[in-house]
Scaffold this motif. Structure first.
Motif, PDB file in Angstrom:
ATOM      1  N   TYR A   7       0.672  -1.278  -0.159  1.00 42.51           N
ATOM      2  CA  TYR A   7       0.037   0.096   0.189  1.00 42.51           C
ATOM      3  C   TYR A   7       0.859   1.226   0.120  1.00 42.51           C
ATOM      4  O   TYR A   7       1.717   1.597   0.956  1.00 42.51           O
ATOM      5  N   VAL A  54      -6.299   2.440  10.334  1.00 36.84           N
ATOM      6  CA  VAL A  54      -5.765   1.873   9.209  1.00 36.84           C
ATOM      7  C   VAL A  54      -6.743   1.904   7.969  1.00 36.84           C
ATOM      8  O   VAL A  54      -6.447   2.205   6.704  1.00 36.84           O
ATOM      9  N   ARG A  55      -8.330   1.949   8.068  1.00 37.85           N
ATOM     10  CA  ARG A  55      -9.134   2.116   7.276  1.00 37.85           C
ATOM     11  C   ARG A  55      -9.186   3.626   7.020  1.00 37.85           C
ATOM     12  O   ARG A  55      -9.224   3.730   5.514  1.00 37.85           O
ATOM     13  N   LYS A  83      -3.240   0.258  -3.591  1.00 34.62           N
ATOM     14  CA  LYS A  83      -2.628  -1.162  -3.537  1.00 34.62           C
ATOM     15  C   LYS A  83      -1.884  -1.234  -4.833  1.00 34.62           C
ATOM     16  O   LYS A  83      -2.538  -1.592  -5.788  1.00 34.62           O
ATOM     17  N   ALA A  94      -6.456   5.414   6.686  1.00 34.47           N
ATOM     18  CA  ALA A  94      -5.440   5.824   5.938  1.00 34.47           C
ATOM     19  C   ALA A  94      -5.335   5.486   4.353  1.00 34.47           C
ATOM     20  O   ALA A  94      -4.849   5.668   3.672  1.00 34.47           O
ATOM     21  N   MET A  95      -6.307   3.999   4.552  1.00 38.13           N
ATOM     22  CA  MET A  95      -6.118   3.162   3.148  1.00 38.13           C
ATOM     23  C   MET A  95      -6.974   3.847   1.970  1.00 38.13           C
ATOM     24  O   MET A  95      -6.861   3.727   0.968  1.00 38.13           O
ATOM     25  N   ILE A 137       0.199   9.681   7.019  1.00 40.10           N
ATOM     26  CA  ILE A 137      -0.509   8.646   6.786  1.00 40.10           C
ATOM     27  C   ILE A 137      -0.145   7.266   6.779  1.00 40.10           C
ATOM     28  O   ILE A 137      -0.612   6.062   7.200  1.00 40.10           O
ATOM     29  N   GLU A 138       1.106   7.007   6.203  1.00 46.47           N
ATOM     30  CA  GLU A 138       1.653   5.958   6.362  1.00 46.47           C
ATOM     31  C   GLU A 138       2.040   5.189   7.660  1.00 46.47           C
ATOM     32  O   GLU A 138       1.745   4.059   7.736  1.00 46.47           O
ATOM     33  N   MET A 168      -4.407   5.862  -0.075  1.00 44.01           N
ATOM     34  CA  MET A 168      -3.534   4.814  -0.251  1.00 44.01           C
ATOM     35  C   MET A 168      -3.890   4.104  -1.633  1.00 44.01           C
ATOM     36  O   MET A 168      -5.123   3.819  -1.834  1.00 44.01           O
ATOM     37  N   GLN A 176      -0.111   5.854  10.140  1.00 46.41           N
ATOM     38  CA  GLN A 176      -1.472   5.527  10.447  1.00 46.41           C
ATOM     39  C   GLN A 176      -1.689   4.099  10.229  1.00 46.41           C
ATOM     40  O   GLN A 176      -2.478   3.337  10.692  1.00 46.41           O
ATOM     41  N   TYR A 177      -1.276   3.871   8.856  1.00 42.36           N
ATOM     42  CA  TYR A 177      -1.713   2.584   8.307  1.00 42.36           C
ATOM     43  C   TYR A 177      -0.835   1.253   8.997  1.00 42.36           C
ATOM     44  O   TYR A 177      -1.527   0.347   8.860  1.00 42.36           O
ATOM     45  N   LYS A 178       0.206   1.687   9.542  1.00 39.00           N
ATOM     46  CA  LYS A 178       1.098   0.686  10.292  1.00 39.00           C
ATOM     47  C   LYS A 178       0.361   0.578  11.883  1.00 39.00           C
ATOM     48  O   LYS A 178       1.137  -0.268  12.520  1.00 39.00           O
TER      49      LYS A 178
END
Length: 749
Positions: free
Chosen positions: A98, A203-204, A212, A206-207, A191-192, A210, A194-196
């Motif tokens: 992502y 995570v949702r 895939k 942040a996605m 954002i990266e 982003m 928060q994704y981690k």
């Protein structure tokens, strides 16, 4: 010099310097130096020619002499993306990453930061982050009111990717110089991070910003590059797992003749085993699956048939096999292969029990047990058993449909629709070959084709995400397509699938359809409840106050078993009634709230006949053929077909505009002939109101009743992805190439 302890370093040690001279005996010294170098260099040494300064590498391992790259001795783990030895270090063996999409962070570059150019932060507000933006604006000489496109490139980079800087600003009024420090993380980096994080909601969030993308190191193969350099007949393991089962079988054919004598001896038994296992997959109709297909993308029927192929390969005898609806998702053409596989299991000395509604499977069985006569509390008896021929002579619903006494009728004329259509062009997702397709509105549309031909890719992965994003801002990205027209003719899309209506025992048909809200309001308006000051929340088993606190409204107690599954027993305080004594004392027409939850839908329809808000919702559940389930039945005990029909009933009970687009993927899974008749009656009601219903289906009883068919094929996998035929069922059967036409012709006669 101090080395970074967190990085891998190559350290070269000089072991010896010597000149080879024939007059001197250097052999002993040379051997000692080589052994020392091999010991310290982990079986690799480098020799530098004094004259040319060219290095040459020598190794006991597999090694490229020019680059010096050394490979470990191959083990099975080196070719597994689930092992650290084989997994690509960049994506950890997932094959996808992502990454932040800057266009999603700044969707409109004509906006200013003040007016919400940065989508994750929105318009300006009093917060620390906007103070940072003001500081950066001072540093790069712009204001937050400037459009994003006019901001200096250096400033954009700092806002998106962060940075550190120091600068001084002189106040013109006071003549004072003020120092500023910038230490900003950057929106993209935030954002990266928060994704981690461990938070599902973060995570949702942040996605949303982003994409895939395929891993750029392993190019989606999920393996280390060293693992991909090992090849058999010019193919790496990644090349082989990209093939579908048919392609792999073709490559294996005659492979022995393309190998050297030594390779042939080593691989003889392995190739024999791979060929046998590949043939088992072909036998159960899974010709279109590629070996690297993710297991979560398989349907229940596909997963079951893979396990079946494994069992056929084990060659066991005297085993009892139990299969539940193995024909799910199978086209009639492939159904024959599945039945043959089950018969071969029987013929070698095993017993096979199949829970099934498929007509062909029932007719090929040696012994049939028919359970009924109806569903729920009206069933539970063995009403007929014997050979398929004996079954036909019995007076049961199953026998009536098998003998042709009862049947799902073909409509006398097909609907003409409302003249509008959705046109989708240039679909290229998965195996689709630049497909252009029209969906006529105001009709019932059937999407057919052999398993793996691309039906789900076209509808579930392309059309539905486009419509969902248009009407409800759905985040799922559709598969590639060029254009879509006609969205103005519909006002919403609803996907009615067979996923559970709830994943906990607390969810039930009454709570899902919101009927329970009205029932609780009714109980709170009873005089006795009003005297006691009970509000609707008092009659909820999810809220403290009215529920039984021993089981917290579950009606069951969980006994945890250390090494065994948890055991559920009836609560000893409320005897499974879920509510405390005071709440159960409030009665409506002699029934407590617990008694109402134990009622079947059929009984509840009569009981609440004079309460329109409750009656209308319950009546639609009864109309879809679910009169036998209870209002409080745990949703975890409902089958996929039952869950789907409850969702249908919920939609039917709403006010519809007549411009809704409904999508159903194999709605007949797990349904008896009679259930299919009831389901089709409900779906026809929806279409008669002007809505459009699209059904992905293999069941011929459904296909023969639709107004318009889109047949995808010709084969599954790479041999599919084209529109083979389109039109009414009567037009489709004239097509010579369509597999669906061949079987549909028999039904229309």
């Amino acid at each position: 010099m101090k080395l970074d302890r967190y990085k891998t370093h190559d350290i070269e040690i000089v072991i010896d310097r010597l000149k080879i001279d024939e007059s001197q005996d250097n052999e002993k010294r040379l051997m000692e130096s080589i052994n020392t170098a091999m010991y310290h260099g982990e079986d690799v040494l480098m020799v530098i020619d004094q004259d040319t300064n060219e290095p040459r590498y020598f190794s006991r391992n597999l090694m490229c002499p020019s680059s010096g790259i050394s490979y470990p001795n191959p083990e099975p783990n080196n070719f597994s993306f689930n092992s650290p030895k084989g997994a690509c270090p960049n994506c950890n063996g997932i094959g996808e990453l992502y990454v932040v999409n800057e266009k999603k962070i700044v969707p409109d570059d004509t906006l200013s930061i003040k007016n919400g150019a940065l989508a994750p932060h929105g318009p300006e507000k009093k917060s620390w982050i906007f103070k940072q933006f003001h500081t950066i604006a001072q540093r790069f000489d712009f204001t937050l009111s400037d459009p994003w496109k006019d901001i200096p490139e250096e400033a954009k980079q700092m806002i998106l990717h962060g940075g550190k800087d120091k600068f001084a600003v002189e106040s013109k009024l006071l003549g004072v110089t003020r120092d500023y420090n910038i230490d900003f993380e950057g929106v993209a980096n935030f954002i990266e991070n928060q994704y981690k994080s461990d938070s599902t909601s973060l995570v949702r969030w942040a996605m949303e910003y982003m994409d895939k993308v395929e891993c750029d190191v392993c190019e989606g193969s999920r393996l280390r590059k060293e693992s991909l350099y090992f090849k058999v007949d010019g193919k790496s393991i990644a090349d082989l797992v990209k093939m579908d089962v048919v392609e792999l079988a073709e490559w294996l054919e005659g492979l022995e003749n393309r190998l050297s004598e030594t390779q042939r001896k080593i691989s003889e038994e392995i190739i024999k085993e791979i060929k046998a296992r590949t043939q088992f997959l072909l036998d159960v109709g899974l010709t279109y699956l590629s070996l690297n297909r993710s297991s979560k993308s398989l349907s229940g029927g596909e997963a079951q048939r893979i396990r079946l192929a494994t069992q056929i390969g084990s060659q066991l005898v005297g085993v009892l096999y139990i299969l539940d609806e193995p024909s799910i998702g199978l086209h009639q053409r492939d159904n024959e292969k599945l039945i043959n596989s089950l018969e071969s299991l029987r013929d070698v000395g095993n017993s096979v029990i199949v829970v099934e509604h498929d007509k062909d499977m029932i007719e090929r069985a040696d012994h049939v047990i028919d359970i009924g006569p109806f569903a729920g509390k009206h069933g539970g008896e063995i009403i007929s058993e014997g050979t398929p021929k004996e079954l036909l002579s019995h007076n049961t619903l199953t026998a009536d449909y098998l003998s042709g006494k009862k049947e799902i009728e073909i409509p006398k004329e097909r609907r003409k629709g409302n003249g509008n259509k959705i046109v989708l062009k240039g679909c290229t997702g998965n195996n689709l070959k630049n497909v252009d397709v029209e969906f006529p509105l105001g009709k019932m549309i059937g999407v057919t084709g052999v398993s793996g031909s691309g039906k789900s890719t076209l509808i579930n992965e392309t059309l539905y995400p486009i419509l969902n994003a248009h009407f409800f801002n759905g985040v799922k990205k559709p598969m590639p397509y060029k254009s879509i027209k006609g969205l103005e003719y519909i006002d919403k899309v609803i996907d009615i699938n067979q996923s559970p209506i709830g994943r906990t025992p607390r969810s039930n048909p009454a709570t899902y359809t919101k009927t329970f809200d009205e029932i609780r309001k009714l109980f709170s308006q009873i005089p006795e409840a009003m005297i006691r000051g009970y509000k609707p929340g008092r009659f909820s088993f999810n809220v403290a106050g009215g529920r039984c606190e021993t089981c917290q409204g579950g009606g069951l107690r969980v006994i945890e078993m250390n090494f065994l599954p948890d055991v559920y027993v009836e609560c000893e305080t409320c005897q499974g009634k879920r509510f405390n004594r005071e709440t159960l004392e409030i009665r409506y027409k002699g029934k407590s709230i617990s008694d109402v939850l134990d009622m079947t839908i059929d009984d509840a329809v009569d009981f609440f006949e004079h309460i329109p808000k409750i009656y209308n919702k319950l009546k639609t559940i009864k109309d879809v053929g679910l009169g036998y389930i209870t209002l409080g039945q745990q949703s975890t005990t409902l089958s996929g077909g039952e869950a789907q029909r409850i969702k249908l009933a919920t939609e039917l009970s709403k006010r519809d505009t007549g411009n809704t687009f409904y999508i159903l993927d194999e709605p007949t899974t797990g349904l008896h002939f009679e259930d299919i008749r009831v389901l089709m009656k409900v779906l026809n009601k929806l279409v008669d109101k002007g809505n459009t219903v699209l059904i992905i289906e293999h069941n011929l009883d459904v296909i023969k009743t639709v107004d318009y068919i889109i047949d995808i094929g010709y084969e599954g996998g790479k041999g599919g992805g084209e529109v083979v035929a389109k039109g009414t069922p009567e037009q489709i059967v004239k097509d010579k190439k369509s597999y669906t036409a061949k079987f549909l012709k028999k039904e229309l006669k």
